[in-house]
Enzyme design. Structure first.
Site, PDB file in Angstrom:
ATOM      1  N   LYS A 174       0.845  -1.189   0.000  1.00  0.00           N
ATOM      2  CA  LYS A 174       0.000   0.000   0.000  1.00  0.00           C
ATOM      3  C   LYS A 174       0.887   1.248   0.000  1.00  0.00           C
ATOM      4  O   LYS A 174       2.099   1.145   0.082  1.00  0.00           O
ATOM      5  CB  LYS A 174      -0.941  -0.038   1.202  1.00  0.00           C
ATOM      6  CG  LYS A 174      -1.602  -1.419   1.421  1.00  0.00           C
ATOM      7  CD  LYS A 174      -2.415  -1.905   0.216  1.00  0.00           C
ATOM      8  CE  LYS A 174      -2.626  -3.406   0.228  1.00  0.00           C
ATOM      9  NZ  LYS A 174      -3.788  -3.888   0.891  1.00  0.00           N
TER      10      LYS A 174
HETATM   11  C1  LIG Z   1      -4.386  -5.236   1.368  1.00  0.00           C
HETATM   12  C2  LIG Z   1      -5.837  -5.270   1.499  1.00  0.00           C
HETATM   13  C3  LIG Z   1      -6.467  -5.747   2.664  1.00  0.00           C
HETATM   14  C4  LIG Z   1      -5.699  -6.386   3.786  1.00  0.00           C
HETATM   15  O1  LIG Z   1      -4.800  -5.532   4.396  1.00  0.00           O
HETATM   16  P1  LIG Z   1      -3.818  -6.120   5.516  1.00  0.00           P
HETATM   17  O2  LIG Z   1      -3.264  -4.904   6.157  1.00  0.00           O
HETATM   18  O3  LIG Z   1      -2.783  -6.920   4.794  1.00  0.00           O
HETATM   19  O4  LIG Z   1      -4.620  -6.941   6.441  1.00  0.00           O
HETATM   20  C5  LIG Z   1      -7.837  -5.663   2.754  1.00  0.00           C
HETATM   21  N1  LIG Z   1      -8.580  -5.163   1.750  1.00  0.00           N
HETATM   22  C6  LIG Z   1      -8.027  -4.710   0.605  1.00  0.00           C
HETATM   23  C7  LIG Z   1      -8.894  -4.143  -0.469  1.00  0.00           C
HETATM   24  C8  LIG Z   1      -6.642  -4.774   0.435  1.00  0.00           C
HETATM   25  O5  LIG Z   1      -6.101  -4.353  -0.712  1.00  0.00           O
END
Ligand SMILES: *Cc1c(COP(=O)(O)O)cnc(C)c1O
Length: 377
Positions: free
Chosen positions: A176
């Site tokens: 992210k």
């Molecule tokens: C990455 C992601 C998650 C999960 O995030 P984590 O921090 O790895 O638990 C949930 N929803 C979406 C849309 C994502 O892209």
């Protein structure tokens, strides 16, 4: 994607270690405060990751066994998994092919008497059109949760995404825009929900570990309900504070690179790139491209051609309903033709905050090379 980490993060971590306080403490509190302000939200509660933030969001919203929760299948699987943690049933809604997001129409098509919540995702950073979804859900008492895992730095009608939902969940995984290694955040306008989430993430303890440690004669704590350990550490938060400061520059750089890709792709027939919707701006967390039938090779063929040119692209967003974990759970409540097309025909091009123009030109050259495969394939 590559995270952008530097000397400032190293320094911030060294300070935490020297302070002797490494678990959830003052830096988590400060990160929450700064994140809340940056995302125009009333409350922010740091968590161990976005998946646990989604779990807490559903708990504080009162979603439980026997309830239905509308989610896009076209998302990372955590979006669908979270409702199952509380005993609810994820109901998959199809997506719009320009944004990759659910719409008020696709949600309306799958509502049931038991629908208690909708999880709207800002997929790949593209802001979901939330207002029509709220207009549909609010009169029915359906809670709107935003999965803004990919959305830090994206805007909806001029405001940060997430600000218009009842509760939103964010991710700081290295894929992210901001990273703390692992980490997440829950934001909400409801102080009662934030307060309960704050307790639930810490075993539902009546007195936080921070307050207990700060007193010589520790007061006795009480556990009013069954909680979780979903805490973020001060080590993570210290990195998060530095990363949050980098966000404007990260977004500007990604949008500049996305513009360059768009300008180049406009002259390659059969490749349709993601773009800003009318209602907002994307941070381009995932720069995805649909390989249309007019392109000489299909998505798999293009991935291979790119790999042959030493360019590592990735398949597009997954579809949860096609995974073994959801076999037998997905009973075809609604057909998902757009979801199935996008997950089959899209790929994600390399794009990282510090990508150079010449690195990007190499990707474009590889795409042009694949476009010339016509007849040869
Ligand atoms: C990455 C992601 C998650 C999960 O995030 P984590 O921090 O790895 O638990 C949930 N929803 C979406 C849309 C994502 O892209």
């Amino acid at each position: 994607m590559k995270p952008w980490l530097g000397a400032e993060e190293v320094e911030a971590l060294a300070e935490v270690i020297a302070s002797g306080w490494v678990a959830q403490g003052p830096r988590v509190a400060r990160f929450e405060d700064e994140f809340r302000v940056a995302m125009a939200s009333a409350e922010a509660v740091a968590t161990s990751n976005c998946t646990t933030a989604l779990h807490l969001a559903l708990v504080v919203a009162g979603v439980g066994a026997g309830d239905d929760v509308v989610v896009p299948s076209l998302s990372f699987i955590a979006t669908a998994n979270a409702p199952t943690y509380v005993g609810a049933r994820p109901i998959f809604a199809d997506v719009d092919d320009r944004t990759g997001n659910i719409t008020s129409d696709s949600v309306a098509a799958v509502l049931t008497e038991r629908t208690r919540a909708v999880i709207a995702v800002d997929q790949g950073g593209v802001p979901v059109d939330l207002e029509p979804i709220r207009a549909l859900c609010d009169p029915l008492g359906i809670v709107v949760i935003e999965d803004a895992a990919c959305g830090a730095g994206s805007t909806y009608h001029g405001r940060p995404v997430g600000a218009g939902a009842d509760v939103a969940a964010w991710s700081f995984h290295p894929r992210k825009l901001l990273t703390t290694g692992e980490g997440g955040m829950l934001t909400t306008r409801r102080s009662d929900w934030a307060e309960r989430a704050r307790r639930l993430r810490e075993h539902a303890m009546s007195i936080s570990a921070k307050d207990r440690q700060a007193s010589i004669l520790a007061p006795a704590e009480e556990y009013a309900e069954i909680g979780f350990n979903y805490r973020m550490t001060d080590l993570q938060a210290a990195v998060g504070i530095v990363q949050l400061g980098r966000l404007p520059e990260i977004v500007a750089q990604r949008r500049r690179l996305a513009d360059r890709y768009a300008a180049e792709l406009a002259s390659i027939e059969g490749l349709r790139p993601v773009a800003d919707p009318e209602w907002g701006t994307s941070n381009f967390q995932s720069y995805w491209v649909e390989v249309e039938p007019s392109f000489p090779v299909d998505r798999e063929g293009l991935l291979e051609a790119l790999a042959g040119a030493d360019v590592s692209a990735r398949r597009g967003i997954m579809a949860s309903h096609l995974q073994p974990a959801y076999r037998g759970r997905y009973t075809g409540e609604a057909p998902l033709p757009v979801t199935e097309r996008l997950t089959r025909d899209t790929l994600i091009l390399p794009l990282f905050h510090q990508m150079t123009d010449s690195e990007q030109e190499r990707v474009v050259e590889a795409l042009r090379g694949a476009a010339r495969l016509r007849g040869a394939a």
